[in-house]
Motif scaffolding. Structure first.
Motif, short mmCIF file in Angstrom:
data_model
loop_
_atom_site.label_atom_id
_atom_site.label_comp_id
_atom_site.label_asym_id
_atom_site.label_seq_id
_atom_site.Cartn_x
_atom_site.Cartn_y
_atom_site.Cartn_z
N THR A 1 0.83 -1.20 0.00
CA THR A 1 0.00 0.00 0.00
C THR A 1 0.87 1.25 0.00
N ILE A 2 0.56 2.16 -0.92
CA ILE A 2 1.25 3.44 -1.03
C ILE A 2 0.18 4.53 -1.00
N THR A 3 0.46 5.58 -0.27
CA THR A 3 -0.56 6.62 -0.13
C THR A 3 -0.80 7.38 -1.43
N HIS A 4 0.29 7.60 -2.22
CA HIS A 4 0.16 8.39 -3.45
C HIS A 4 1.28 7.99 -4.41
N PRO A 5 0.99 7.87 -5.72
CA PRO A 5 2.04 7.43 -6.66
C PRO A 5 3.21 8.41 -6.80
N ASP A 6 2.99 9.69 -6.43
CA ASP A 6 4.06 10.69 -6.63
C ASP A 6 4.80 11.04 -5.34
N ILE A 7 4.50 10.36 -4.25
CA ILE A 7 5.12 10.72 -2.97
C ILE A 7 6.61 10.38 -2.98
N VAL A 8 7.44 11.28 -2.46
CA VAL A 8 8.90 11.07 -2.40
C VAL A 8 9.39 11.35 -0.99
N ARG A 9 10.50 10.71 -0.63
CA ARG A 9 11.09 10.89 0.69
C ARG A 9 12.61 10.80 0.60
N TYR A 10 13.27 11.49 1.55
CA TYR A 10 14.71 11.31 1.74
C TYR A 10 14.92 10.13 2.68
N ILE B 1 2.65 -9.44 -6.76
CA ILE B 1 2.32 -8.57 -5.61
C ILE B 1 1.67 -7.30 -6.15
N LYS B 2 0.44 -7.05 -5.75
CA LYS B 2 -0.26 -5.86 -6.20
C LYS B 2 0.22 -4.62 -5.44
N ILE B 3 0.19 -3.48 -6.13
CA ILE B 3 0.46 -2.18 -5.51
C ILE B 3 -0.84 -1.38 -5.58
N ILE B 4 -1.31 -0.94 -4.42
CA ILE B 4 -2.54 -0.16 -4.40
C ILE B 4 -2.28 1.18 -3.71
N TYR B 5 -3.07 2.18 -4.08
CA TYR B 5 -2.92 3.53 -3.54
C TYR B 5 -4.08 3.81 -2.58
N PHE C 1 21.60 17.58 7.09
CA PHE C 1 22.49 16.63 6.44
C PHE C 1 22.21 16.61 4.94
N ASP C 2 23.27 16.58 4.16
CA ASP C 2 23.13 16.43 2.72
C ASP C 2 22.67 14.99 2.44
N MET C 3 21.37 14.83 2.22
CA MET C 3 20.80 13.49 2.11
C MET C 3 20.71 12.98 0.68
N GLY C 4 21.35 13.69 -0.26
CA GLY C 4 21.34 13.21 -1.64
C GLY C 4 20.00 13.45 -2.30
N GLU C 5 19.68 12.59 -3.27
CA GLU C 5 18.44 12.74 -4.02
C GLU C 5 17.28 12.07 -3.29
N PRO C 6 16.10 12.68 -3.34
CA PRO C 6 14.94 12.03 -2.73
C PRO C 6 14.55 10.79 -3.52
N VAL C 7 13.90 9.86 -2.84
CA VAL C 7 13.53 8.58 -3.45
C VAL C 7 12.01 8.54 -3.63
N LYS C 8 11.58 8.15 -4.83
CA LYS C 8 10.15 8.01 -5.08
C LYS C 8 9.68 6.71 -4.45
N ILE C 9 8.67 6.79 -3.59
CA ILE C 9 8.22 5.63 -2.83
C ILE C 9 7.70 4.53 -3.74
N LEU C 10 7.07 4.89 -4.85
CA LEU C 10 6.58 3.89 -5.80
C LEU C 10 7.75 3.09 -6.38
#
Length: 642
Positions: A493-502, A555-559, A528-537
């Motif tokens: 389960t992912i909250t949103h297809p475009d969500i990104v995090r460091y 494995i299904k991915i649902i939003y 901290f220089d955390m580099g590039e953010p990662v797309k959760i999808l």
């Protein structure tokens, strides 16, 4: 053997495993040896007749001579028990027994031939025949044992290779060769090395350890079924992040399993069988660690009393582990979670028996419980990691979030100043920047209060704040959550297809905390220089593939939609903040707006009273006054922003 065969044929298992066939009776081995001797005798006769073209036996009855030779040979084979060993497990001793028995036969028959010549003046057989028979019979007996031994070895290896994962070793350097040799030398490992893989194109016809070398293009051009391999072993330390990502993308595209092996240096100090494991998503997100000035950190902690609040949590417990390495006089580990606190107590007493610990079960918002600790132990360093951090839970219970995150921070910070603690280091979060939820706003309020104490008259404590993003593997973080979902068969389960995090690792986060504790002069917020953010999808898809499944097929991915207070993008710096460099290129100082102590103290007292009354709306209203940039997102408190 018949019973074994019958059991295989008529039992539940229809496969006759030759490597498990029972040993032949010893008399059958002796009969086979006698047949080999007879064949050797006739072969020697044929060769001698072709060479000499004349009689080589000077006796009226050849059968008697041949029988005498065979009898002598069998007699010595019986004496030396050449047939008694298990052929598939033959050793040099068995070979030596064969050699002695054949030599004794040659010596006995040859001696009889010489005696016959002395007595009658004529040999009964020519000596070259005896020598030729000795050579051929020995070679025949030896080759029989050798072929049987090799046959069973090949059968065993074939069986093992069919049960094991067929793998390539990435690289052709010394490290890769050492790993491959270790696997080949350990038959108990579930891997069968079929070759090496390299980016070079000049090694196509070369071999290493008897295994072929494959070029990268062979993997690119062929499907998994054509390659006849199950996976690839990599040595992570030998590659840059970009190189590893390139290879991993290729392997995932080909549906190959990816295994991570330790470097040779680590291999010497660990159990090899347990050190090869599936590549984890954390391995791909890891970056080059921060350079730690160990001498300065050691000086700050050696023979000092240290307090770690939230010491049983993911970050707090790692701070405890790292600080314990510097031999402090005392570490007080404080947490309100009973079971995790007991777990860290057991771990620390086992790993650091020479370090003095005190484990305290307490709530940081209870000043009457906390102040006696400051009175008793004269702390030199305080690491404040205690906090409520789960966004949806704090959004539903803002009053509880304020009591721990704001009031708790106020109590620990003011006591640190009152009792002249040298340095106070608070762990904050990137969610405190332009917050969209109560949790992030409460941490920003705590930052403001801690910073304001720096300039209070009479204060000697250096107040330092560290701010970083999501921590890999921490309690409640996304990666363990995804792992559990994948193990359960999905869906992820992912909250949103475009969500990104460091992302950063727990050791990295704690190294930042320790480094900040030594380099801060007071009042700073370190980022901290955390580099590039990662797309959760993308993260979820990779984790599914690394687990051997196909996204949205196995494995299904649902939003599920954004949770209350959640935003698509996290930030480390506020819009009007400026950054200053430090001597560590990975660490910067954020120059955020500050508040005067009297102003923030008044507001904190007001929001604390509202929290004690459990007036949720009033709590959030006051929080928006303390943190003007706080704008609720996907939350019932959005109405307060209008």
């Amino acid at each position: 053997m018949y019973n074994s065969f019958r059991k295989k044929m008529f039992g539940g298992d229809n496969v006759v495993n030759l490597s498990d066939v029972r040993y032949l009776p010893r008399w059958i081995i002796l009969v086979i040896d006698i047949i080999i001797l007879i064949i050797s005798l006739f072969l020697s006769t044929y060769i001698i007749e072709k060479i000499t073209r004349s009689e080589f036996i000077y006796h009226n009855d050849k059968i008697i001579i041949f029988a005498g030779v065979i009898f002598s040979n069998v007699m010595f084979m019986y004496i030396f028990k050449t047939y008694a060993g298990i052929i598939r497990h033959s050793t040099f001793i068995d070979l030596f027994k064969l050699l002695i028995s054949c030599f004794c036969t040659l010596f006995l028959v040859g001696s009889a031939n010489i005696i016959c010549e002395w007595v009658t003046g004529k040999e009964f057989i020519i000596n070259p025949f005896l020598i030729l028979y000795f050579i051929i019979s020995f070679m025949g007996l030896f080759l029989f044992r050798l072929y049987v031994k090799e046959f069973f070895h090949i059968v065993r290896e074939y069986r093992r290779s069919t049960l094991k994962k067929r793998i390539l070793v990435l690289g052709i350097d010394e490290q890769s060769i050492a790993i491959a040799r270790a696997i080949l030398d350990n038959p108990s490992l579930p891997y069968h090395v079929v070759g090496f893989l390299t980016q070079r194109t000049d090694s196509k016809r070369a071999y290493l350890l008897g295994k072929p070398i494959f070029a990268k293009e062979k993997i690119e051009e062929n499907a998994k079924e054509e390659l006849l391999i199950d996976g690839v072993i990599i040595i992570k330390e030998m590659m840059s992040k970009d190189e590893m990502n390139s290879w991993v993308n290729l392997f995932l595209e080909k549906d190959l399993n990816i295994f991570k092996a330790p470097s040779v240096q680590k291999l010497r100090d660990s159990d090899f069988a347990g050190s090869i494991r599936n590549l984890q998503i954390e391995d791909l997100l890891n970056r080059k660690p921060i350079k730690i000035e160990n001498e300065e950190i050691k000086r700050r902690h050696f023979n000092k009393n240290i307090l770690v609040t939230g010491g049983a949590g993911s970050i707090g417990s790692e701070i405890v582990r790292q600080v314990a390495q510097f031999n402090p006089s005392l570490i007080v580990v404080l947490d309100q979670a009973e079971t995790p606190l007991y777990d860290i107590e057991l771990e620390m007493k086992e790993k650091f028996p020479h370090v003095r610990f005190k484990f305290v079960l307490a709530d940081v918002s209870n000043r009457h419980r906390i102040e006696p600790l400051f009175q008793a132990y004269n702390f030199s360093m305080v690491y404040h990691a205690a906090a409520y951090k789960h966004v949806p839970l704090v959004e539903e219970n803002p009053h509880e979030g304020i009591l721990v995150n704001v009031l708790g921070s106020k109590i620990i910070a003011t006591l640190s100043s009152k009792y002249k603690v040298n340095r106070f280091v608070m762990i904050s979060t990137d969610k405190a920047v332009n917050p969209t939820n109560v949790m992030g706003a409460s941490k920003r309020a705590a930052e403001l209060f801690v910073q304001s104490l720096q300039n209070v008259e009479g204060n000697t404590t250096k107040f330092i704040t560290t701010r970083f993003g999501n921590v890999l593997g921490s309690n409640g973080s996304v990666i363990p959550h995804f792992k559990r979902q994948i193990e359960a068969g999905g869906p992820v389960t992912i909250t949103h297809p475009d969500i990104v995090r460091y992302f950063m690792t727990i050791p990295e986060a704690c190294e930042l905390v320790l480094q900040a504790g030594t380099m801060g002069q007071g009042g700073e917020i370190f980022v901290f220089d955390m580099g590039e953010p990662v797309k959760i999808l993308d993260l979820a898809r990779r984790m599914i593939k690394l687990s051997g499944f196909e996204p949205n097929i196995d494995i299904k991915i649902i939003y599920t939609g954004l949770r209350p207070g959640e935003k698509l993008y996290e930030e480390l710096l506020s819009d009007d903040a400026k950054t200053l460099p430090t001597h560590n290129e990975k660490i910067m100082i954020s120059k955020d707006p500050t508040m005067e102590f009297l102003e923030i103290e008044t507001l904190v007292n007001s929001i604390t009273k509202a929290s004690l009354r459990m007036d949720k709306v009033e709590v959030v209203k006051l929080l928006k006054i303390i943190v003007p940039e706080f704008r609720s997102n996907n939350s019932i408190y959005e109405v307060l922003d209008k």
